[in-house]
Write a protein that holds these residues in place. Structure first.
Motif, mmCIF file in Angstrom:
data_model
loop_
_atom_site.group_PDB
_atom_site.id
_atom_site.type_symbol
_atom_site.label_atom_id
_atom_site.label_comp_id
_atom_site.label_asym_id
_atom_site.label_seq_id
_atom_site.Cartn_x
_atom_site.Cartn_y
_atom_site.Cartn_z
ATOM 1 N N VAL A 110 24.583 0.275 5.488
ATOM 2 C CA VAL A 110 23.668 0.360 4.343
ATOM 3 C C VAL A 110 22.526 -0.641 4.509
ATOM 4 N N GLU A 111 22.872 -1.854 4.953
ATOM 5 C CA GLU A 111 21.841 -2.869 5.163
ATOM 6 C C GLU A 111 20.940 -2.493 6.331
ATOM 7 N N GLY A 112 21.522 -1.865 7.354
ATOM 8 C CA GLY A 112 20.739 -1.471 8.518
ATOM 9 C C GLY A 112 19.680 -0.438 8.212
ATOM 10 N N LEU A 113 19.911 0.362 7.166
ATOM 11 C CA LEU A 113 18.930 1.388 6.806
ATOM 12 C C LEU A 113 17.611 0.783 6.340
ATOM 13 N N VAL A 114 17.658 -0.431 5.806
ATOM 14 C CA VAL A 114 16.448 -1.026 5.226
ATOM 15 C C VAL A 114 15.958 -2.249 5.982
ATOM 16 N N HIS A 115 16.752 -2.776 6.911
ATOM 17 C CA HIS A 115 16.338 -3.998 7.598
ATOM 18 C C HIS A 115 15.258 -3.686 8.627
ATOM 19 N N PRO A 116 14.231 -4.532 8.766
ATOM 20 C CA PRO A 116 13.133 -4.232 9.698
ATOM 21 C C PRO A 116 13.555 -4.122 11.151
ATOM 22 N N ILE A 117 14.651 -4.762 11.560
ATOM 23 C CA ILE A 117 15.087 -4.643 12.956
ATOM 24 C C ILE A 117 15.520 -3.219 13.262
ATOM 25 N N THR A 118 16.395 -2.671 12.439
ATOM 26 C CA THR A 118 16.942 -1.331 12.696
ATOM 27 C C THR A 118 16.167 -0.239 11.985
ATOM 28 N N ARG A 119 15.199 -0.606 11.158
ATOM 29 C CA ARG A 119 14.294 0.408 10.599
ATOM 30 C C ARG A 119 13.337 0.904 11.680
ATOM 31 N N GLU A 172 11.224 -7.229 -0.101
ATOM 32 C CA GLU A 172 10.383 -6.542 0.871
ATOM 33 C C GLU A 172 10.634 -5.050 0.801
ATOM 34 N N THR A 173 9.744 -4.291 1.420
ATOM 35 C CA THR A 173 9.906 -2.846 1.550
ATOM 36 C C THR A 173 10.229 -2.522 3.001
ATOM 37 N N ASP A 174 10.825 -1.334 3.220
ATOM 38 C CA ASP A 174 11.214 -0.987 4.585
ATOM 39 C C ASP A 174 10.014 -0.683 5.472
ATOM 40 N N LEU A 175 8.866 -0.365 4.881
ATOM 41 C CA LEU A 175 7.638 -0.131 5.634
ATOM 42 C C LEU A 175 6.493 -0.847 4.927
ATOM 43 N N PRO A 176 5.481 -1.278 5.689
ATOM 44 C CA PRO A 176 4.319 -1.876 5.016
ATOM 45 C C PRO A 176 3.355 -0.841 4.459
ATOM 46 N N VAL A 177 3.339 0.364 5.076
ATOM 47 C CA VAL A 177 2.415 1.421 4.677
ATOM 48 C C VAL A 177 3.183 2.729 4.568
ATOM 49 N N TYR A 178 2.959 3.475 3.467
ATOM 50 C CA TYR A 178 3.633 4.750 3.233
ATOM 51 C C TYR A 178 2.607 5.859 3.091
ATOM 52 N N ARG A 179 3.047 7.052 3.453
ATOM 53 C CA ARG A 179 2.253 8.236 3.161
ATOM 54 C C ARG A 179 2.540 8.684 1.734
ATOM 55 N N SER A 180 1.566 9.302 1.118
ATOM 56 C CA SER A 180 1.744 9.778 -0.246
ATOM 57 C C SER A 180 2.928 10.737 -0.303
ATOM 58 N N GLU A 214 6.048 9.776 0.218
ATOM 59 C CA GLU A 214 7.146 9.262 1.025
ATOM 60 C C GLU A 214 8.012 8.311 0.207
ATOM 61 N N GLU A 215 9.328 8.345 0.434
ATOM 62 C CA GLU A 215 10.257 7.495 -0.298
ATOM 63 C C GLU A 215 10.054 6.026 0.069
ATOM 64 N N VAL A 216 10.057 5.159 -0.945
ATOM 65 C CA VAL A 216 9.909 3.719 -0.755
ATOM 66 C C VAL A 216 11.263 3.058 -1.002
ATOM 67 N N ILE A 217 11.736 2.278 -0.032
ATOM 68 C CA ILE A 217 12.996 1.551 -0.167
ATOM 69 C C ILE A 217 12.667 0.071 -0.346
ATOM 70 N N ILE A 218 13.134 -0.505 -1.451
ATOM 71 C CA ILE A 218 12.893 -1.910 -1.760
ATOM 72 C C ILE A 218 14.209 -2.662 -1.620
ATOM 73 N N SER A 219 14.179 -3.776 -0.926
ATOM 74 C CA SER A 219 15.395 -4.578 -0.754
ATOM 75 C C SER A 219 15.081 -6.042 -1.027
ATOM 76 N N ALA A 220 16.094 -6.768 -1.466
ATOM 77 C CA ALA A 220 15.953 -8.198 -1.739
ATOM 78 C C ALA A 220 17.147 -8.932 -1.159
ATOM 79 N N ARG A 221 16.898 -10.160 -0.665
ATOM 80 C CA ARG A 221 17.968 -11.022 -0.160
ATOM 81 C C ARG A 221 17.924 -12.328 -0.960
ATOM 82 N N LEU A 222 19.081 -12.696 -1.479
ATOM 83 C CA LEU A 222 19.167 -13.881 -2.332
ATOM 84 C C LEU A 222 20.227 -14.829 -1.780
ATOM 85 N N ARG A 223 19.852 -16.120 -1.626
ATOM 86 C CA ARG A 223 20.781 -17.121 -1.106
ATOM 87 C C ARG A 223 20.797 -18.343 -2.027
ATOM 88 N N ASP A 224 21.927 -19.069 -1.988
ATOM 89 C CA ASP A 224 22.055 -20.257 -2.816
ATOM 90 C C ASP A 224 21.542 -21.484 -2.074
#
Length: 726
Positions: A435-444, A548-556, A558-568
């Motif tokens: 699930v994380e790999g779907l949105v992470h910039p390395i494996t996106r 962050e989003t999975d892409l910096p630029v989208y076509r009209s 196109e689905e936008v995936i938003i992800s957040a990482r939170l650490r203590d």
């Protein structure tokens, strides 16, 4: 109920048991009135016996809990569902005419009116989703999800009156969701398709792709490649324009292709300052062009101040290192050097670093198949210091017989293992995205690979992996074993300000060698390696809260995936927080609701939160996010993304007759052009169906039984009193 085809009575308990109880009650009633004092006439005695028996009978019936079941058979006329494509492509004008007018004429046609008169019918509109048709059919959908619409239709008629046929009115182009031809095999009713539009490609110019590296460097030239196709313009000359943040940088004269071929136009760019730059390539609209919405594309590139140095360490040159070097060196802004554990003092380009100071000469380090050698020379300790100092390191395991379970490696590796538990397993497998790999910039991967999951699935299998027992605290798996989900194949971990990437699999080099050997595409392997380098080079820049989003630029559309990482504060993933976002168009001059969204992200795993936007309007968008825990604000973060006018919906707008014919043939329907709609009525033959309606009603709690019991009891008591019986 009394007109039912059949009636049946069922009892919860055994009839034999209750029949015996009723027999005992009858005997007891008879004996109770067999001899009475004073004596009674036989007629009155018979009435008393009957009343008591009726009371007992009512009690027995209630205890038996009888259920009356009956079946009614009735004729039902199946319904017809009429689906109108409401996507933006249905508003165009081509050689067949104005599609808006064609749709209006179809809605008012005698054929549609006759169908609505002779059959029970429902009308729907669909673009990215299915909805009941209102009086006004708006043709503005940014996507066409025909397959999803058909699946939603099946669910709509799963209960209630049956569905007898579907009339699908569309141009046949589907650009989102399930394949409608595949869905047609699962439909159990005929689909009659009506095609709108011209099957020949219209005159149009399309900027099919815009390729650029994610990271570039000040005063270092890098290419931006635009793929341009065209129909119907012969060899007409025009100009391709390049803009940077809205300022014109360059232009090139090009000769347009005529039959949809793609020509590459390369712009060589030398950035003069650092930052994130939006590059846009456009081609002016020409006379007779169908639409100008697809004449431009944008991409964003992060400009860094200087060239980065990467060190690749290994026991000796091998295939893994060879193909890794080839991939990394395709980026001219990376200075990639090698170091090997050889017999000579200097093996490779440089010596093996043995201290923090020597590691600090490099911006990122790749260690390929040399865990044992690093442990033997105490280099693992220097590597841990390097990570804690903000460095980026990648470890690629190639089948080491023993990881050498040490305290140092425990602090580095993103997985959990104990001494002796690590077993190298030989296995042929293709890893899967988490699930994380779907949105992470390395494996996106990259903009040129729109479906990373499909790209990974097509790769050759790996040949082995380390059998570990799970992920370490703070680690995130991006690729996992297809059958052993707890085994990470590609995982990442942040260690202090540093970043660590781990590859648990031998034979990764085949992902580049096999496709290249058979004339295939090695872009997946190259994008994975370059993406890993970009992520490692960002070490030391991490924040506790990142959105962050999975892409910096989208076509009209196109689905936008938003992800957040939170650490203590200890840099560990923080779960249980609420991430609320406000997403707004920075280019909007109004307070329109469509220009602002408020969303709450859903936690997927420890410290990772995501959400999806199926489609969003054109413009520069800003995400403003707030992280809260127990109603206390923890942090704020923001991100930007661009939605460009280039639309998925306008990428291919000709009438796709093959798709519509296939859908109708698979389901037993028929295909018609819009002008032949009158022939449709004669093809629809829907016979009424016999529907069995099964009903049941519990009788044991019916108040009639209680009334009978009370009346019998009262009647017996009155007669007994009048007869001077106790």
């Amino acid at each position: 109920m009394f007109n039912a085809d059949s009636i049946d009575i069922a009892f919860t308990y055994s009839l034999f048991f209750w029949g015996f109880a009723l027999f005992v009650a009858a005997v007891f009633t008879y004996l109770a009135y067999r001899i009475v004092n004073p004596p009674l006439p036989k007629f009155r005695k018979g009435i008393l016996i009957a009343l008591r028996f009726i009371g007992f009978l009512a009690i027995v019936i209630m205890l038996l809990e009888p259920v009356i079941k009956w079946v009614n058979t009735r004729e039902v006329q199946p319904r017809i569902a009429i689906l109108w494509d409401s996507s933006k492509s249905m508003s165009l004008e081509d050689r067949s005419g104005d599609r808006r007018i064609v749709i209006s004429e179809l809605r008012d046609s005698d054929a549609i009116k006759e169908i609505l008169r002779d059959y029970p019918a429902d009308q729907f509109s669909f673009s990215d989703s299915l909805a009941p048709l209102e009086n006004l059919l708006t043709l503005d959908g940014e996507q066409t999800a025909t397959g999803q619409a058909l699946m939603d239709l099946r669910s709509t008629y799963a209960e209630g009156d049956p569905l007898g046929a579907v009339i699908l009115i569309s141009d046949g182009q589907a650009n989102y969701g399930a394949d409608p031809v595949g869905v047609a095999y699962r439909m159990d009713v005929p689909i009659f398709t009506v095609g709108i539009g011209d099957p020949t490609p219209p005159k149009d110019i399309t900027l099919r792709k815009l390729a650029a590296q994610k990271v570039a460097y000040v005063d270092r030239e890098f290419p931006i490649i635009a793929g341009i196709s065209a129909y119907g313009y012969g060899s007409t000359e025009t100009t391709a324009l390049l803009f940077a943040n809205g300022i014109k940088l360059d232009e090139k004269r090009i000769a347009l292709p005529d039959q949809g071929e793609i020509i590459d136009v390369t712009f060589d760019v030398v950035p003069d300052s650092e930052g994130v730059v939006t590059y846009r390539v456009s081609v002016p609209a020409l006379d007779g062009e169908l639409t100008a919405d697809n004449n431009a594309r944008s991409t964003r590139v992060e400009i860094l101040p200087s060239k980065k140095k990467i060190l690749v360490i290994g026991p000796h040159p091998n295939w893994e290192i060879t193909f890794l070097l080839r991939a990394l060196r395709t980026d001219p802004d990376l200075d990639v050097l090698t170091a090997f554990f050889g017999k000579s003092v200097l093996a490779g380009d440089v010596r093996i670093p043995t201290s923090l100071a020597e590691f600090q000469e490099f911006d990122a380090v790749y260690a390929v198949g040399c865990v044992k050698e690093m442990s033997a020379n105490n280099i693992d300790i220097a590597l841990l210091d390097y990570l804690n100092d903000g460095g980026g390191a990648a470890i690629h395991l190639l089948g080491d017989a023993n990881l050498g379970a040490t305290t140092t490696w425990d602090k580095i590796f993103p997985f959990i293992y104990s001494s002796g538990s690590h077993v190298w397993t030989r296995d042929q497998f293709v890893p899967e995205l988490t699930v994380e790999g779907l949105v992470h910039p390395i494996t996106r991967l990259s903009d040129d690979i729109p479906r990373p999951a499909d790209a990974f699935a097509k790769l050759p299998p790996l040949s082995g992996f380390a059998m570990v027992t799970g992920n370490a605290t703070g680690a995130t798996a991006l690729l996992s074993h297809p059958r052993l989900s707890e085994v990470s194949i590609l995982a990442i971990r942040e260690i202090g300000p540093g970043r660590m990437l781990f590859i648990n699999g031998a034979g990764l080099w085949r992902w580049a060698f096999v496709p290249a050997g058979f004339g295939g595409d090695v872009s997946t392997y190259r994008a994975l390696m370059l993406g890993s380098a970009a992520w490692l080079l960002a070490a030391g820049q991490g924040d506790a809260f990142i959105i962050e989003t999975d892409l910096p630029v989208y076509r009209s559309g196109e689905e936008v995936i938003i992800s957040a990482r939170l650490r203590d504060e200890a840099n560990q993933p923080l779960s249980g927080a609420e991430i609320s976002t406000t997403i707004f168009n920075t280019e909007s001059d109004s307070d329109a609701v469509s220009d602002t969204f408020n969303l709450v992200l859903e936690e997927r795993t420890g410290g990772i939160y995501t959400t999806r936007l199926p489609s969003i309007g054109i413009g520069n968008w800003r995400i403003s996010a707030v992280a809260e825990l127990e109603e206390q604000e923890l942090a704020r973060a923001g991100a930007n993304f661009l939605v460009e006018p280039y639309s998925l919906e306008m990428e291919n707008v000709r009438l796709n007759e093959n798709a519509l014919r296939n859908i109708s043939e698979i389901t037993g329907g028929a295909y018609f052009r819009a002008g032949d709609i009158d022939s449709l009525v004669g093809k629809i033959r829907i016979k009424p169906l016999l529907r069995r309606d099964e009903n049941e009603r519990g009788f044991w709690d019916n108040p009639i039984l209680l009334i009978i019991f009370v009346l019998a009891l009262c009647g017996e008591w009155i007669i007994r009193k009048r007869s001077d019986l106790p």
